[in-house]
Scaffold this motif. Structure first.
Motif, PDB file in Angstrom:
ATOM      1  N   LEU A 195     -19.791 -35.375  -6.725  1.00 50.43           N
ATOM      2  CA  LEU A 195     -19.009 -34.359  -7.405  1.00 50.43           C
ATOM      3  C   LEU A 195     -17.693 -34.078  -6.716  1.00 50.43           C
TER       4      LEU A 195
ATOM      5  N   HIS B 181     -27.572 -42.423  -8.240  1.00 51.36           N
ATOM      6  CA  HIS B 181     -27.779 -42.242  -9.672  1.00 51.36           C
ATOM      7  C   HIS B 181     -27.146 -40.961 -10.151  1.00 51.36           C
ATOM      8  N   LEU B 182     -26.803 -40.119  -9.218  1.00 53.02           N
ATOM      9  CA  LEU B 182     -26.209 -38.854  -9.604  1.00 53.02           C
ATOM     10  C   LEU B 182     -24.736 -38.878  -9.242  1.00 53.02           C
ATOM     11  N   PRO B 183     -23.940 -38.178 -10.007  1.00 57.57           N
ATOM     12  CA  PRO B 183     -22.522 -38.228  -9.726  1.00 57.57           C
ATOM     13  C   PRO B 183     -22.186 -37.621  -8.374  1.00 57.57           C
TER      14      PRO B 183
ATOM     15  N   TYR C   8     -26.883 -30.463  -5.888  1.00 59.56           N
ATOM     16  CA  TYR C   8     -25.469 -30.739  -6.091  1.00 59.56           C
ATOM     17  C   TYR C   8     -24.607 -29.953  -5.134  1.00 59.56           C
TER      18      TYR C   8
ATOM     19  N   GLY D  92     -18.916 -42.438 -12.161  1.00 53.50           N
ATOM     20  CA  GLY D  92     -19.728 -41.309 -11.727  1.00 53.50           C
ATOM     21  C   GLY D  92     -20.746 -41.674 -10.673  1.00 53.50           C
ATOM     22  N   LYS D  93     -20.730 -42.903 -10.177  1.00 50.20           N
ATOM     23  CA  LYS D  93     -21.789 -43.306  -9.271  1.00 50.20           C
ATOM     24  C   LYS D  93     -21.278 -43.717  -7.908  1.00 50.20           C
TER      25      LYS D  93
END
Lengths: 242, 1257
Positions: free
Chosen positions: B816, B812-814, B531, B791-792
């Protein structure tokens, strides 16, 4: 046990359920809330387990979730909640899990503090996108919840039969709870129990009625009003449909 | 011990019970058996009536009768109702009742008398029977063969019985009941239906395809009815669909399949046997135990029936299925792809003697796709309901586009390669064309088969076909708005078709044009962690401060020269901020604040003892002072001198903002905000405001207002001095649990909140997009904003329109963080641990010519196309009385306004100098905008557009002047008037003389009065006039008509002349395109029929090609001399009103009622670039001008505009391979060996990126 088999529902209005009572007094009697929720730690763990890669983390999450439930925040949330116990718990756990994740990041990394609003949906989407044993965490939770519920009901049922000295009947006929199964014929059960076939049939009939009542009563503990009982039952059954 | 429930297949609990079945038992609908319900109901009655009650209620359900009686007996044995007589003996007597019977004509069992044997099937025997008793009627009685568990069958039927009873449809045969014969065989009692199976009926009656499909739609309606009642048939086949003599269908056997299907794999053979033939069985039915079946299984079976009716055979040969074992049969049904119906017919045709006529009629590919969609293996691909299937069939009959479509390229190719691994290319080509039905008709394929002896030629053709498939997939992706994916397909198509110049060029054009729709990567950093959170741009350099998960030190990523990164030597920092000049950065951790020098990277000052609840730092504009939360109070720090001043106010726990004017501080705590003066004693400007818990507040613009979220969830804007509410934007608190974020654009014009619509404070009625994400960024120039969605993805929106520009990131992950660079040129966002820096696209394609009267309407162009004259004149606002000339190069005025009182109807540059002619209306009610049919009145006047002075007096004309034309070499101006008079004005004397008068004048053409045009032929000999109700050609030399007027018969909206050929689209009667040879006065060729209003009839500059477009919605280009269509129809949802050729004559551009202008390749009919949207109502005219550099766009309401064709068709600076690589990077995907789209892994993406960078830098 010897009640009239026609009385499948207690008379009178839908009683205040345990969940509504506990919920309304959450801040003043936190122990009652924990007591009620504790029964359902396993479904919660199942959910947590699908969120976390390993057992230890899932346990940690479940444990700290209970701690959170008992916190002022958690109790207030409970008091404000108007839904079912199951929905409340899974929603709270969802929120808690994300919160915890954010929290961990925030204390580690400052820049994160700026990102505050993340909602349950986003978390859900994120985890839904990762195939874990084909079941989504939510379905896993619902299934575990239903199993837990049924386990309780069967235990209670068994207890009441045994207390009334009808243990053997229960053990012999518990298979008959499910219709159309591969249960042995009534005649055989009758012979083994030393009863007539009609007597066994009527006993099985009562057992099923008793079971249904108990299940509904147990579900009623976790919802806010009577109409939700059927809803909840349908919801839980739906969790088992692929 | 088994861990799977034998009944339903669900995993058993550790204690061995099945939760699903247990829950099922408690459901109201299945909680009690019929016997139990009867028994329970009987208890309410007096004891002696109970047996009678049960017997009366139970009908012929002997099993239920027995069970209920046994329960009653058990109840009695237990003691029953105390003190009442027992029924033991009576019950026993009943239980012992029962006769034996054999089935033959005349046999009576229960209350049925068998009359006639109707049929014998795999399942059993069907009898016609007479029912006696309360209901006396003829019924059909189906007696099931022995070998089934009768109790089970009847029980299953009972379970569905209530639902079955709900069905009430003329085309559904009712199933009344099920029971058991004395021999213990189950039987079903059904409505007696006279009729033939649908396939037999079809053969006998020789139905046309239309009749057949109409009949089939009725069948669909019956099945849909059943589905709505919750009944799935499960065994649809021709023999279960009967058609009576009146042609009314009846579907029989509802509920029987369900009752007679064993829910157990081991009994599969039996099931197959029972169902007779598996040819109609859906893959899921063949594969599962029957538990996971829904209504789409019937859709499948119906599809098979339709397939069989159309082609004569089911998709899978029933004989073959019958011969194979169960497993093989399952495999065929689940995996084998049947040919399309038309292919099936063709194959049958090839096999049979070619001279015998096929009994099956041919049909379009649309019907193929309808059938193929219905029998898709994956039920998600099928119609969701039989109603949807019926609807598509109805569409097919009405010649409307069907929803079923050929499967996507990746799907097709994947299947194709799976099937044809070893096939030769020639075979592959033929199969491809057969299966995909793309380029070749069957006949052509046949020809191809003969001609393609040479493998090389076949290979080439196959490759080009595949390239066309890629292009098709690209066009499909583009239609869905997936520009990146479209670019990838086009790049692949270009590379595949590199040997074919036409395809190569068109696809390269597409690659470059579509790529220009979205941002391009300029740099990417891999943090090496999962992240990345904070991204903070330097104000003056392309550099970012980046916070990375699990990294102890934040980093600076620098793109100002070449991409590089370095670590900031401040451990565990919480906050960072660039100084306004970008030369230093301030950071804070739990103990200290630091100043770090940029680009040096050294710590140049430190301040200790900070608050653990560190809030952001605020720099003063001169970069000398910082506000910093101290241990308890807010502090001011001058790093250079290390001076430190503690203020008297507590440090804010959440946010700190200093206004641009540096006189105000906004301090945000968890539950309140404070506005204070920024100088000692930091007095409160007004009492603290309560805010929504942990929400954010923003100073707006220069800082005289601030915005925040009120405790009840509204977005409020307040004055900083008084705290008074200036604006209240309704809002609500969503499912947040950690406060609410609020973003403001730099000027304060826009406000954004998660899950709320974007607010434009200058437009209260603006309904902006709902922004749904926990990170939103405004471009500093306020040209766009970017928001995370779900979030995608990061979606950017254009401001002020609020329309979506593009989506970047797909993870698939936000993501940020997302931030625009200070110059609004770059967008940085983090995705996984990557930070991607993208350059925003050049969206400046169209330049509006900013006339001071932006009312739209036609324009006149000067001969050298350097100036234009807006003519306006839209009927709703028929008031343009003045105009002026503008330069096309920059849209600046080239002279003062001029005009003389009346309404300008038309205008014309007389020379390349300054003189213009205006046709002016003085018709009295012109300004009311009424539709006109009377001739009206007006004049023509000549003006000097540079000086704004009139050159002539008004030249009177007999009626309202409409058309104006300049003679090619004489000083003559032709005028066509609404009353039918055609004049010429001598430009030396300004005298008008009448050429001729026609009986029919012009009337107005709908909303825009462009009716009535005229022009001279290139040699000046002929004057051609056209418009609403008018079209004639006058020979000036002979003073006679070359083409006489045909009043009330011909209306021409568009015509075109090249050399001596006149092509005109004639509408109203016998719609057609006429070709007149002006030299001979004879038709240049036979007319083309045109079905609809021909709005565009344009010859290409070379004269070779003719573009026709209009009301038939199928624009096309013809080689008109040789009568060859140069490509497929280009379909548009609404009628084009105008269109023209692109400079190379390989493409066309169309505009009209649609809000976008489209560019299509003639050869393929596919788009050449993304459509260009416009906002001016209808497009009235499109002209390629300035030697092909620009496209002049004239619309109904908006200013004329120039679209730069150079920008619209950019040339890629890359090689084909580089283009493909870049497209893969953009799309985050690659096209696999078998033609499928595959997502890139993060590692692959980075490799592609590095590969691309190596090639380009």
């Amino acid at each position: 046990m010897n009640d009239n088999p026609t009385s499948s529902q207690a008379p009178g209005a839908f009683p205040a359920t345990r969940w509504t009572l506990v919920r309304e007094a959450a801040t003043s009697d936190p122990a009652a809330l924990t007591e009620l929720c504790k029964d359902y730690w396993f479904p919660l763990y199942c959910y947590a387990r699908r969120l976390r890669d390993n057992q230890a983390d899932a346990e940690d999450l479940t444990q700290s979730f209970f701690a959170h439930l008992l916190s002022k925040d958690g109790l207030q949330k409970a008091e404000q909640d108007r839904g079912k116990l199951r929905s409340f718990l899974i929603r709270s756990l969802q929120n808690f899990a994300i919160d915890e994740w954010r929290h961990a990041k925030r204390f580690k990394r400052g820049g994160f503090a700026q990102i505050v609003s993340i909602d349950a949906q986003e978390a859900e989407e994120r985890y839904l996108s990762e195939p874990v044993e084909k079941l989504t965490p939510e379905v896993a939770f619902d299934r575990a919840w239903a199993s837990q519920l049924l386990e309780d009901v069967l235990n209670k049922l068994s207890q009441s039969y045994h207390q009334a000295g009808k243990g053997p009947i229960f053990e012999k006929l518990r298979e008959q709870l499910v219709p159309g199964g591969t249960q042995q014929p009534y005649a055989l059960a009758a012979a083994e129990l030393g009863m007539s076939e009609p007597a066994v049939r009527i006993a099985a009939f009562k057992l099923r009625n008793r079971y249904r009542d108990l299940l509904k009563q147990t579900i009623a503990q976790t919802v806010s009003n009577e109409t939700e009982v059927e809803e909840e039952l349908a919801h839980l059954r739906a969790a088992f449909v692929n | 011990m088994s861990t799977i429930c034998e009944r339903c297949g669900t995993s058993l609990s550790p204690k061995g019970h099945c939760p699903k079945c247990l829950l099922e038992t408690a459901m109201p609908e299945s909680s009690q058996s019929r016997a139990e319900r009867l028994f329970q109901a009987s208890l309410a009655l007096p004891t002696e009536e109970r047996i009678q009650f049960i017997e009366n209620s139970v009908g012929d359900d002997r099993e239920a009768l027995t069970d209920a009686l046994l329960l009653l007996q058990g109840y009695e044995e237990e003691g029953g109702d105390q003190g009442t007589p027992t029924l033991g003996s009576a019950i026993n007597a009943r239980l012992e009742m029962g006769a034996t019977e054999r089935e033959e004509v005349g046999t009576i069992f229960n209350n049925f008398r068998l009359v006639r044997r109707i049929g014998e099937g795999g399942m059993g025997t069907v009898w016609e029977a007479e029912q006696s008793g309360a209901v006396s009627r003829q019924v059909a009685l189906k007696v099931i063969k022995l070998g089934m568990d009768t109790r089970e069958v009847v029980k299953r039927f009972e379970r569905e019985r209530q639902a079955l009873a709900l069905m009430n449809h003329p085309s559904i045969a009712q199933v009344f009941e099920a029971g058991a014969t004395a021999m213990g065989r189950p039987y079903f009692v059904m409505e007696l239906v006279e009729g033939r199976a649908i396939d037999v009926y079809h053969r006998k009656k020789r139905l046309s395809n239309r009749e057949l499909i109409e009949l089939f739609i009725e069948v669909c309606g019956a099945i849909e009815h059943a589905h709505q009642k919750g009944i799935i048939h499960r065994d649809l086949k021709p023999s279960n669909i009967l058609i009576n003599e009146e042609g009314i269908p009846k579907v029989i056997d509802f509920g029987i399949a369900r009752a007679t299907t064993e829910s157990n794999h081991s009994n599969y053979t039996l099931q197959a046997q029972v169902l007779g033939t598996p040819a109609y069985m859906s893959p899921e039915q063949a594969a599962t135990d029957g538990e996971d079946i829904d209504t789409r299984t019937d859709v499948y079976s119906l599809g098979v029936v339709l397939y069989e009716l159309l082609t004569g055979t089911p998709p899978f040969d029933p004989e073959r299925l019958a011969k194979t074992g169960v497993l093989e049969m399952q495999k065929i049904i689940r995996e084998e792809q049947p040919p399309r119906p038309s292919t099936q017919i063709a194959r049958a045709k090839l096999k049979s003697d070619a001279t015998t006529p096929s009994p099956k009629q041919p049909f379009g590919s649309d019907l193929d796709w309808v059938v193929m969609k219905a029998i898709s293996k994956e039920r998600e691909r099928r119609y969701a309901s039989t109603a949807a299937l019926a609807e598509d069939l109805r569409r097919y009959l009405a010649h409307e586009p069907v929803t079923a479509a050929p499967p996507t390229l990746s799907y097709q190719l994947g299947k194709f390669f799976q099937r044809n691994k070893a096939a030769s290319i020639a075979a592959a080509l033929i199969l491809l064309s057969l299966i995909l039905g793309l380029t070749f008709s069957l006949q052509q394929t046949h020809r191809a088969q003969v001609a393609l002896a040479g493998e090389e030629r076949a290979r080439r053709l196959a490759v080009l076909t595949i390239a066309d498939l890629y292009t098709q997939s690209g066009a499909e992706a583009a239609a869905k708005g997936q520009d990146e994916v479209a670019t990838l397909w086009f790049a692949k198509a270009a590379l595949t078709a590199r040997t074919d110049p036409a395809r190569l060029d068109a696809n390269r054009t597409r690659v470059a044009a579509w790529r220009n729709q979205f941002s391009q990567p300029v740099a990417v950093f891999d943090s090496g962690e999962d992240y990345v959170s904070g991204l903070i741009w330097n104000a003056t350099q392309d550099a970012l401060i980046v916070f990375i998960e699990n990294e102890y030190y934040p980093q600076v990523w620098d793109m100002s020269e070449s991409p590089k990164r370095w670590t900031i030597p401040v451990p565990d920092a919480d906050h960072a901020s660039w100084s306004p000049d970008g030369k230093r950065l301030a950071l804070a951790n739990l103990h200290n604040a630091f100043i770090v020098d940029y680009p040096g990277g050294d710590v140049i000052a430190t301040l200790n003892t900070l608050s653990p609840a560190a809030a952001p730092l605020a720099w003063s504009a001169d970069g000398k002072t910082l506000f910093i939360p101290g241990t308890e109070n807010l502090e001011r720090w001058v790093p250079e001198t290390q001076e430190r001043h503690s203020t008297s106010i507590p440090a804010p726990s959440r946010f700190l903002h200093l206004s641009q004017t540096e006189d105000t501080l906004l301090l945000v705590m968890a539950h309140t905000l404070e506005v204070r003066e920024a100088t000692p004693p930091f007095a409160l400007r007004h009492p603290p405001q309560p805010i929504y818990e942990k929400s954010q507040a923003q100073l707006l613009g220069k800082g005289h207002q601030y915005a925040f979220v009120s405790p009840d969830g509204h977005t409020l804007v307040c004055d900083i001095f008084s705290g008074n509410i200036i604006e209240n934007h309704a809002g609500a608190i969503g499912p947040h649990f950690r406060g609410v974020k609020l973003w403001a654009s730099p000027s304060g014009r826009y406000l954004a909140r998660d899950n709320h619509a974007l607010i434009d404070r200058t437009r209260p009625d603006f309904s902006g997009p709902i922004l749904n994400g926990f990170e939103i960024a405004f471009a500093p120039d306020e040209s766009q904003l970017a928001a995370q969605v779900g979030g995608k993805q990061i979606v950017s929106y254009e401001l002020p329109s609020g329309e979506v520009i593009e989506t970047v990131g797909d993870s698939h992950l936000p993501q940020l963080a997302v931030r625009y660079s200070p110059d609004s040129r770059l967008l940085a966002f983090s995705e996984h641990g990557l930070v991607r820096i993208w350059k925003l696209p050049d969206r400046d394609l169209v330049q509006q010519i900013d006339t001071d009267n932006p009312r739209g309407g036609f324009v006149a162009l000067s001969p050298s196309e350097d100036r234009l004259l807006p003519l306006g004149h839209v009927r709703e606002d028929a008031s343009r009385k003045t105009t002026r000339v503008y330069r096309t190069s920059d849209g600046e005025p080239a002279g003062p306004p001029f005009g003389a009182g009346g309404i300008i109807m038309n205008g014309l540059f007389l020379t390349d100098g300054d003189l213009v002619a205006l046709a002016v209306s003085t018709t009295p009610d012109r300004t009311t905008g009424k539709m006109r049919v009377d001739p009206g009145s007006g004049f023509v006047q000549i003006w000097n557009s540079r000086t704004g002075q009139a050159v002539s007096e008004p030249i009177e004309v007999p009626s309202e002047p409409r058309g104006l034309a300049r003679h090619p070499y004489k000083d003559l101006l032709a005028v066509a008037c609404a009353g039918g008079e055609r004049l010429e004005i001598d430009l030396d004397t300004y005298q008008a003389s009448t050429l001729y008068t026609t009986p029919q004048g012009f009337s107005d053409n709908g909303a825009i009065s462009n009716s009535g045009r005229c022009r001279y032929s290139p040699d000046g000999r002929h004057l051609i006039t056209w418009g609403f109700w008018s079209h004639e050609v006058w020979d000036r030399d002979r003073h006679e008509f070359l083409l006489p007027p045909r009043p009330q018969e011909s209306t021409v909206f568009d015509l075109s002349i090249t050399d001596h050929i006149l092509a005109a689209g004639v509408v109203v009667k016998n719609d057609r395109v006429e070709f007149l040879d002006l030299a001979t006065g004879k038709p240049a060729r036979a007319n083309f029929p045109y079905n609809g209003w021909c709005m565009v009839c344009r010859l290409s500059p070379s004269g070779e090609r003719l573009l026709l477009a209009g009301g038939d919605l199928r624009s096309r280009v013809l080689d008109w001399k040789n009568d060859v269509r140069l490509g497929p129809d280009i379909r548009t949802p609404q009628s084009p009103l105008t269109g023209t050729f692109l400079p190379d004559e390989k493409g066309i551009v169309l505009g009209g009622y649609d809000p976008e202008i489209t560019f299509s390749e003639i050869r393929s009919g596919r788009p050449l670039r993304p459509p260009v949207p416009h906002y001016g109502g209808w497009v009235l005219d499109l002209q390629v001008i300035n030697e092909g550099k620009n496209l002049l766009i004239t619309t109904q309401y908006a200013n004329p505009a120039l679209l730069s064709l150079e920008k619209a068709f950019p040339v890629s600076p890359h090689s084909l391979e580089q283009d493909l690589l870049l497209a893969e990077i953009h799309a985050n995907a690659t096209i696999s060996e078998n033609g499928g789209l595959e997502r890139l892994t993060r590692q692959q993406w980075l490799e592609k990126w590095q590969q691309y960078q190596k090639g380009s830098f």
